[in-house]
Write an enzyme that holds these catalytic residues in place. Sequence first.
Site, PDB file in Angstrom:
ATOM      1  N   ASP A 185       0.867  -1.182   0.000  1.00 29.70           N
ATOM      2  CA  ASP A 185       0.000   0.000   0.000  1.00 29.70           C
ATOM      3  C   ASP A 185       0.900   1.227   0.000  1.00 29.70           C
ATOM      4  OD1 ASP A 185      -2.254   1.619   0.252  1.00 29.70           O
ATOM      5  OD2 ASP A 185      -3.172   0.269   1.707  1.00 29.70           O
TER       6      ASP A 185
ATOM      7  N   ASP B  72      -3.016   4.703  -2.852  1.00 24.69           N
ATOM      8  CA  ASP B  72      -4.036   5.367  -2.049  1.00 24.69           C
ATOM      9  C   ASP B  72      -4.455   6.684  -2.697  1.00 24.69           C
ATOM     10  OD1 ASP B  72      -5.394   5.299   0.642  1.00 24.69           O
ATOM     11  OD2 ASP B  72      -4.377   7.233   0.830  1.00 24.69           O
TER      12      ASP B  72
ATOM     13  N   GLU C 258      -6.946   3.791  -6.002  1.00 24.91           N
ATOM     14  CA  GLU C 258      -8.173   4.062  -5.255  1.00 24.91           C
ATOM     15  C   GLU C 258      -8.760   5.391  -5.679  1.00 24.91           C
ATOM     16  OE1 GLU C 258      -9.551   4.577  -0.586  1.00 24.91           O
ATOM     17  OE2 GLU C 258      -7.735   5.542  -1.313  1.00 24.91           O
TER      18      GLU C 258
ATOM     19  N   HIS D 119     -10.190  -1.914   4.717  1.00 20.07           N
ATOM     20  CA  HIS D 119      -9.897  -1.310   6.019  1.00 20.07           C
ATOM     21  C   HIS D 119     -10.685  -0.033   6.281  1.00 20.07           C
ATOM     22  CE1 HIS D 119      -7.441   0.724   3.051  1.00 20.07           C
ATOM     23  NE2 HIS D 119      -7.323   1.731   3.889  1.00 20.07           N
ATOM     24  N   ASP D 120     -11.342   0.521   5.264  1.00 20.16           N
ATOM     25  CA  ASP D 120     -12.088   1.766   5.408  1.00 20.16           C
ATOM     26  C   ASP D 120     -13.597   1.559   5.449  1.00 20.16           C
ATOM     27  OD1 ASP D 120      -9.990   3.577   5.545  1.00 20.16           O
ATOM     28  OD2 ASP D 120      -9.865   3.833   3.374  1.00 20.16           O
TER      29      ASP D 120
END
Length: 545
Positions: free
Chosen positions: A97, A198, A240, A314-315
């Site tokens: 990431d 990200d 993303e 994770h969000d």
Amino acid sequence: MMTWWKEAVVYQIYPRSFQDSNGDGIGDIPGIIQRLDYLQTLGVDVIWLSPVYASPNDDNGYDISDYEAIHPEFGTMEDMEQLIDEAKERGIRIVMDLVVNHTSDEHAWFQSAKSNIDSPYRDYYIWRDPVNGKAPNELRSAFSGSAWKYEPQTNQYYLHLFSKKQPDLNWENEQMRKDIYQMMNRWLDKGIGGFRMDVIDLLGKDADNQITGNGPRLHEFLKEMRRETFEHYDVMTVGESWVVTPETAPLFADESSKELNMMFQFEHLMLDEQPNTSKWQLKSLDLPEFKQVFNKWQTQLPETTWNSLFWNNHDTPRIVSRFGDDQTFSVESAKMLAILLHMMKGTPYIYQGEEIGMTNYPIQQIDQAQDIESLNLYEEKLAEGWTEAEIMETINAKGRDNARTPMQWTAGQNGGFTDGEPWMTVNPNTSEINVQAAVNDEQSVFYTYQKLIHLRKEHPIIVKGTFKLLLKDHPHIFAYEREFEGETWLVTANFSPETIRCSLAETSTPNIPMIANYDRSEYDLNELTLAPYEAFVVKVESNEN
């Protein structure tokens, strides 16, 4: 020729919550290494590893203070290199990431930049003079409040689209870009399998004109990034973006664009919120609308643009609690959601614990929350006049902490996650929902995921087939067909806790069951009765003998 990442299945690890190896209550890289055999048994090809870089953890690692150091809580660079090597021995690649929209305010670049207006790193960030003694403009932070923070040492504001401790990088600065690319290449040289990028659509921002996403130079920067880095390696890249559409996704991920391999798109995860508000304004899911979004992404992307498939990360909250039934039909609805998604075209992503049916863990009061987004929201909504009960309801439904409770390995103390005091409370239902119980139960959610992964590797129709939505207006049934080289598979799911009757064929069409979440030997597609949250996949045979 197919590229490997089109046929792969990805497993996301949130390191802080996966497995603690040293008793400090925080998951770490040696803990991940201990669990590689489990992931090999599941059958995944790729681990997407959420950030393990040095970080003050203002945003749980997405505020990076040193891109080329490992946070001591997670281990050492030697541990990281061992993880890459041991995963590779099991046929698993590690995708890192990477956050290059912003750094931590504790990064050496920013520490130099904020203290000296003549620093060579000053222009690595976005600084503006006050306007009438106030912030330069009305840009807002995703974590509440203004996106500008005043720095008295130099009498200027810096931009932070997220936390005040996450200053945005200035992608207009060529030297900054070169430094980022050199860092990426050093990671690639270590043998990683690629990057998850990200908030990638924010790199081209134009702060003066309050343009954040999809700015004027965004694609120029991404093309340059690819040329200077991952174009020279056999890796996968996924970006993303919360606003990408089937029309704009090819700009990022078409084979001709020379940028990324695929994008995460979140449209299907925005349908349980009130339109044109925020994720915190809840509404019930409308299944026909939901189906239409999937249909759009399955049919409107060009053949040369690849798709990603995911329910949670994770969000986002746990999918079985969000779109399934985590009480009465927890196992059935978790399997249903898995079958429905993994039979579609695209690369599937599994978030840690999803494969055993982990659920949300509602909290009773705000001091039980860990996530900065939820804590800021609480204060903001109180000021707006929301009641405490209303705020807690929306945090429990949509808060990011739901995804971050520790992995549930056993029914024992702390779910087998740690011998110490866990950094975050383990969901008490680890006594029923855990890896040990799942692996020992042939009917568990785990084995549905394992079989779905095997089917994808064995049957080209799942990777390459066309998609056709059926019963598009049905309020409870999500059904579609996949077709490839004369072969047809029918995928059917009941999104309801009720028994539903429907017809998917004009006659009793012969079919061969491929996978299901209820034990049936045959399916009458003409007169079908579906149990609560029932899902199945059949290969449809021709009526002609």
